[in-house]
Design a protein around this motif. Structure first.
Motif, PDB file in Angstrom:
ATOM      1  N   GLY A  69       7.511   3.049 -21.201  1.00  0.00           N
ATOM      2  CA  GLY A  69       7.005   3.301 -22.544  1.00  0.00           C
ATOM      3  C   GLY A  69       6.304   2.118 -23.183  1.00  0.00           C
ATOM      4  N   VAL A  70       6.347   0.948 -22.530  1.00  0.00           N
ATOM      5  CA  VAL A  70       5.770  -0.257 -23.120  1.00  0.00           C
ATOM      6  C   VAL A  70       4.250  -0.240 -23.076  1.00  0.00           C
ATOM      7  CG1 VAL A  70       5.580  -2.772 -22.859  1.00  0.00           C
ATOM      8  CG2 VAL A  70       7.794  -1.676 -22.678  1.00  0.00           C
ATOM      9  N   TRP A  71       3.691   0.322 -22.024  1.00  0.00           N
ATOM     10  CA  TRP A  71       2.239   0.382 -21.908  1.00  0.00           C
ATOM     11  C   TRP A  71       1.838   1.632 -21.154  1.00  0.00           C
ATOM     12  CZ3 TRP A  71      -0.263  -0.989 -17.041  1.00  0.00           C
ATOM     13  CH2 TRP A  71       0.638  -1.352 -16.050  1.00  0.00           C
ATOM     14  N   ASP A  72       0.617   2.081 -21.360  1.00  0.00           N
ATOM     15  CA  ASP A  72       0.199   3.361 -20.788  1.00  0.00           C
ATOM     16  C   ASP A  72       0.083   3.350 -19.270  1.00  0.00           C
ATOM     17  OD1 ASP A  72      -2.108   1.830 -20.642  1.00  0.00           O
ATOM     18  OD2 ASP A  72      -3.363   3.244 -21.745  1.00  0.00           O
ATOM     19  N   GLY A  73       0.068   2.184 -18.652  1.00  0.00           N
ATOM     20  CA  GLY A  73       0.038   2.104 -17.191  1.00  0.00           C
ATOM     21  C   GLY A  73       1.418   2.193 -16.560  1.00  0.00           C
ATOM     22  N   GLY A  74       2.461   2.203 -17.374  1.00  0.00           N
ATOM     23  CA  GLY A  74       3.833   2.220 -16.868  1.00  0.00           C
ATOM     24  C   GLY A  74       4.156   3.377 -15.936  1.00  0.00           C
ATOM     25  N   PRO A  75       3.842   4.613 -16.309  1.00  0.00           N
ATOM     26  CA  PRO A  75       4.144   5.734 -15.416  1.00  0.00           C
ATOM     27  C   PRO A  75       3.411   5.636 -14.069  1.00  0.00           C
ATOM     28  CG  PRO A  75       3.815   6.543 -17.640  1.00  0.00           C
ATOM     29  CD  PRO A  75       3.417   5.086 -17.645  1.00  0.00           C
ATOM     30  N   GLY A  76       2.177   5.162 -14.087  1.00  0.00           N
ATOM     31  CA  GLY A  76       1.442   4.992 -12.835  1.00  0.00           C
ATOM     32  C   GLY A  76       2.064   3.916 -11.965  1.00  0.00           C
ATOM     33  N   LEU A  77       2.505   2.830 -12.607  1.00  0.00           N
ATOM     34  CA  LEU A  77       3.160   1.761 -11.858  1.00  0.00           C
ATOM     35  C   LEU A  77       4.474   2.258 -11.263  1.00  0.00           C
ATOM     36  CD1 LEU A  77       3.085  -1.171 -10.930  1.00  0.00           C
ATOM     37  CD2 LEU A  77       4.201  -1.792 -13.102  1.00  0.00           C
ATOM     38  N   LEU A  78       5.201   3.070 -12.010  1.00  0.00           N
ATOM     39  CA  LEU A  78       6.438   3.650 -11.486  1.00  0.00           C
ATOM     40  C   LEU A  78       6.149   4.507 -10.259  1.00  0.00           C
ATOM     41  CD1 LEU A  78       9.472   4.120 -11.632  1.00  0.00           C
ATOM     42  CD2 LEU A  78       9.020   5.954 -13.290  1.00  0.00           C
ATOM     43  N   SER A  79       5.093   5.285 -10.304  1.00  0.00           N
ATOM     44  CA  SER A  79       4.719   6.104  -9.140  1.00  0.00           C
ATOM     45  C   SER A  79       4.381   5.229  -7.947  1.00  0.00           C
ATOM     46  CB  SER A  79       3.514   6.985  -9.464  1.00  0.00           C
ATOM     47  OG  SER A  79       3.863   7.944 -10.420  1.00  0.00           O
ATOM     48  N   LEU A  80       3.665   4.153  -8.195  1.00  0.00           N
ATOM     49  CA  LEU A  80       3.322   3.228  -7.112  1.00  0.00           C
ATOM     50  C   LEU A  80       4.570   2.569  -6.543  1.00  0.00           C
ATOM     51  CD1 LEU A  80       1.113   1.920  -5.439  1.00  0.00           C
ATOM     52  CD2 LEU A  80       0.870   0.220  -7.244  1.00  0.00           C
ATOM     53  N   TYR A  81       5.484   2.134  -7.409  1.00  0.00           N
ATOM     54  CA  TYR A  81       6.741   1.540  -6.955  1.00  0.00           C
ATOM     55  C   TYR A  81       7.539   2.540  -6.110  1.00  0.00           C
ATOM     56  CZ  TYR A  81       6.537  -2.567 -10.112  1.00  0.00           C
ATOM     57  OH  TYR A  81       6.220  -3.735 -10.756  1.00  0.00           O
ATOM     58  N   SER A  82       7.590   3.775  -6.558  1.00  0.00           N
ATOM     59  CA  SER A  82       8.341   4.803  -5.817  1.00  0.00           C
ATOM     60  C   SER A  82       7.723   5.049  -4.441  1.00  0.00           C
ATOM     61  CB  SER A  82       8.381   6.107  -6.621  1.00  0.00           C
ATOM     62  OG  SER A  82       9.061   5.913  -7.833  1.00  0.00           O
ATOM     63  N   PHE A  83       6.404   5.126  -4.390  1.00  0.00           N
ATOM     64  CA  PHE A  83       5.713   5.282  -3.114  1.00  0.00           C
ATOM     65  C   PHE A  83       6.001   4.094  -2.203  1.00  0.00           C
ATOM     66  CE2 PHE A  83       2.008   4.276  -0.470  1.00  0.00           C
ATOM     67  CZ  PHE A  83       1.962   5.412   0.323  1.00  0.00           C
ATOM     68  N   LEU A  84       5.924   2.897  -2.763  1.00  0.00           N
ATOM     69  CA  LEU A  84       6.162   1.694  -1.982  1.00  0.00           C
ATOM     70  C   LEU A  84       7.592   1.657  -1.443  1.00  0.00           C
ATOM     71  CD1 LEU A  84       5.007  -0.937  -0.914  1.00  0.00           C
ATOM     72  CD2 LEU A  84       5.555  -1.989  -3.114  1.00  0.00           C
ATOM     73  N   LEU A  85       8.553   2.051  -2.251  1.00  0.00           N
ATOM     74  CA  LEU A  85       9.936   2.090  -1.787  1.00  0.00           C
ATOM     75  C   LEU A  85      10.077   3.053  -0.614  1.00  0.00           C
ATOM     76  CD1 LEU A  85      12.883   1.231  -2.016  1.00  0.00           C
ATOM     77  CD2 LEU A  85      13.181   3.008  -3.766  1.00  0.00           C
ATOM     78  N   THR A  86       9.477   4.222  -0.728  1.00  0.00           N
ATOM     79  CA  THR A  86       9.522   5.202   0.363  1.00  0.00           C
ATOM     80  C   THR A  86       8.889   4.629   1.631  1.00  0.00           C
ATOM     81  OG1 THR A  86       9.449   7.035  -1.200  1.00  0.00           O
ATOM     82  CG2 THR A  86       8.799   7.520   1.065  1.00  0.00           C
ATOM     83  N   GLU A  87       7.759   3.968   1.489  1.00  0.00           N
ATOM     84  CA  GLU A  87       7.084   3.374   2.651  1.00  0.00           C
ATOM     85  C   GLU A  87       7.912   2.256   3.277  1.00  0.00           C
ATOM     86  OE1 GLU A  87       3.872   4.243   4.243  1.00  0.00           O
ATOM     87  OE2 GLU A  87       4.790   5.963   3.253  1.00  0.00           O
ATOM     88  N   LEU A  88       8.537   1.420   2.453  1.00  0.00           N
ATOM     89  CA  LEU A  88       9.382   0.350   2.982  1.00  0.00           C
ATOM     90  C   LEU A  88      10.561   0.918   3.762  1.00  0.00           C
ATOM     91  CD1 LEU A  88       9.423  -2.061  -0.093  1.00  0.00           C
ATOM     92  CD2 LEU A  88       8.381  -2.536   2.143  1.00  0.00           C
ATOM     93  N   ILE A  89      11.149   1.986   3.247  1.00  0.00           N
ATOM     94  CA  ILE A  89      12.272   2.626   3.938  1.00  0.00           C
ATOM     95  C   ILE A  89      11.806   3.207   5.273  1.00  0.00           C
ATOM     96  CG2 ILE A  89      13.893   4.568   3.857  1.00  0.00           C
ATOM     97  CD1 ILE A  89      14.063   4.009   0.773  1.00  0.00           C
ATOM     98  N   GLU A  90      10.685   3.911   5.253  1.00  0.00           N
ATOM     99  CA  GLU A  90      10.153   4.501   6.485  1.00  0.00           C
ATOM    100  C   GLU A  90       9.786   3.423   7.501  1.00  0.00           C
ATOM    101  OE1 GLU A  90       9.813   7.680   7.607  1.00  0.00           O
ATOM    102  OE2 GLU A  90      10.953   8.313   5.856  1.00  0.00           O
ATOM    103  N   ALA A  91       9.153   2.342   7.047  1.00  0.00           N
ATOM    104  CA  ALA A  91       8.782   1.249   7.944  1.00  0.00           C
ATOM    105  C   ALA A  91      10.017   0.635   8.575  1.00  0.00           C
ATOM    106  CB  ALA A  91       7.986   0.188   7.189  1.00  0.00           C
TER     107      ALA A  91
END
Length: 142
Positions: A69-91
């Motif tokens: 909620g701090v900035w309008d890019g927050g939800p997009g960054l959360l999506s990127l973090y979630s994708f990255l976590l999934t990729e790290l787990i798969e790797a």
């Protein structure tokens, strides 16, 4: 047993501001992923997994501390973090060095951007006092 290095590291992390802590986390996550990729390419799956596990812990902490909620890019960054976590787990599960390299390619420019953002909100020189807590939350953490 008392470990001076561990104590120094703990004290350093406990006393830095949120911007510096964020950049430290990104620096370490990138280092972890780079080390994991090298280990995977050398066939050392145990070391690769250990490094990726630490990177996963960092990204999980970034997810937990992100205030969308701090900035309008927050939800997009959360999506990127979630994708990255999934990729790290798969790797990690597959031992796929190319997938790990893909994670590195996502993390490096993010790390650079956070370093730039942290520099932009750096505390004013001593001649210009900053109100207590003025920087808290500027980077979506804290």
């Amino acid at each position: 047993m008392y470990d001076v290095r561990s104590r120094y590291l703990a004290d350093t992390v406990a006393t830095v501001g949120p911007a510096r802590l964020l950049t430290m986390l990104y620096d370490r996550m990138l280092l972890d992923v780079e080390r994991a990729e090298v280990a995977q390419r050398q066939g050392d799956r145990v070391e690769g997994t250990a490094q990726l596990t630490h990177a996963q812990e960092i990204i999980a902490e970034l997810i937990a501390s992100l205030d969308t909620g701090v900035w309008d890019g927050g939800p997009g960054l959360l999506s990127l973090y979630s994708f990255l976590l999934t990729e790290l787990i798969e790797a990690s599960m597959t031992g796929d060095a190319d997938r790990t390299a893909g994670c590195r390619e996502l993390i490096a420019p993010l790390r650079d951007a956070w370093h730039d953002a942290a520099a932009a909100v750096a505390p004013a020189p001593a001649s210009e006092p900053v109100a207590a807590g003025a920087l808290m939350g500027d980077l979506g953490v804290g």
